[in-house]
Write an enzyme that holds these catalytic residues in place. Sequence first.
Site, mmCIF file in Angstrom:
data_model
loop_
_atom_site.group_PDB
_atom_site.id
_atom_site.type_symbol
_atom_site.label_atom_id
_atom_site.label_comp_id
_atom_site.label_asym_id
_atom_site.label_seq_id
_atom_site.Cartn_x
_atom_site.Cartn_y
_atom_site.Cartn_z
ATOM 1 C CB ALA A 57 -13.964 6.311 -4.334
ATOM 2 C CG HIS A 58 -10.526 3.401 -1.737
ATOM 3 N ND1 HIS A 58 -10.959 2.866 -2.824
ATOM 4 C CD2 HIS A 58 -11.740 3.917 -1.256
ATOM 5 C CE1 HIS A 58 -11.923 1.744 -2.318
ATOM 6 N NE2 HIS A 58 -12.645 2.644 -1.635
ATOM 7 C CG ASN A 59 -7.995 1.172 -4.966
ATOM 8 O OD1 ASN A 59 -8.312 1.161 -4.180
ATOM 9 N ND2 ASN A 59 -6.803 -0.088 -5.328
ATOM 10 C CB SER B 82 -13.040 -0.695 -6.741
ATOM 11 O OG SER B 82 -12.385 -0.561 -5.288
#
Length: 343
Positions: free
Chosen positions: A245-247, A265
């Site tokens: 997922a993102h980051n 994250s």
Amino acid sequence: MPSYTTADLAERVKGELKGRADLGIEGVGALKDASERQITFITDQTHAGLWARSRAAAAVITDGLDASGHDPNARALIVVPSASLAIIELLQLFAPPPLLPDAGVHPTAWVHPDASIGQDVRIGPHVSVDRGASIGDRVVLYAGVCIYAEAHVGDDSILHSNTVIRERCHLGQRVITHQNVSIGADGFGFEPAPDGSGLLHVPQIGNVELCDDVEIGAASCIDRAKFGTTVIGAGTKIDNLVQIAHNCRIGSSCVIAALSGLAGSVTVGDGVSIGGAVAVSPHVTIGSGVSVGACSGVMRDISPGQTCLGTPATEAREALRQAAALKRLPGWMREVSRRLDSD
């Protein structure tokens, strides 16, 4: 088809030959399936015990294992420190030549006039390279690959069919993506609308960076950052059907097995091993050198060097103690019930 003698192969892997040196070997096969013209490999005592029943002409075997029933007058063993490592050399030796797209740009491919194309590339049918994108030297793009605007693909990278590299994402050198990989799709970001009318999309304005020598398995997805960069460190290998997922920031030389999912994250250190179907909660940090067993649920940080299992993921010895206790629970319940009934 290439053919080598067992003496040739022993020299190739720097192993000790026990048995015939003149046997002709034409390929590699599994212990149970190999033919009289093939070599196999043995990495543990269980498989060493099956050597006498194998038809293979030879085997690469890890030092210290007992291949009972071996006849050195008929077959050959090549003893090495690690058969798992030695077989890599032999697989490379017997591998057929890669079937690459033709050199140059296929007539059905579309390359924007403002894109930059390196030397000695192979760009297959129906590939799309948009404006401002840059393709390094000796890059191979199989049929249907889509490179969005301002993306970069580093030298000697290989992108298999239908890989999509979204805008502004960056791939280092010698990156490999297998078919249907998605790099840089929007992260899964939504917030409830204040008036209760639905969900608001959170813009995902960052990108993804795959560092040198990263390999991504088929149909895996690595989402762009909300802001900043989602990073996959140098030499990390990701299996099929994995969601990053993102980051997220994944360290170097990690392995992540199929069906695993990392929420937003997550930070992963260097040299981490994540088994199949592992789920990792948002904002968790997994320290360097950690091993996470298959089907675990990681809900909190894991210190470097630990081996963890279960849901929630717990240090391995404690997780095994809990599993053993749970297995005995029905018996304990019956004993408690018996004692209560006797009172």
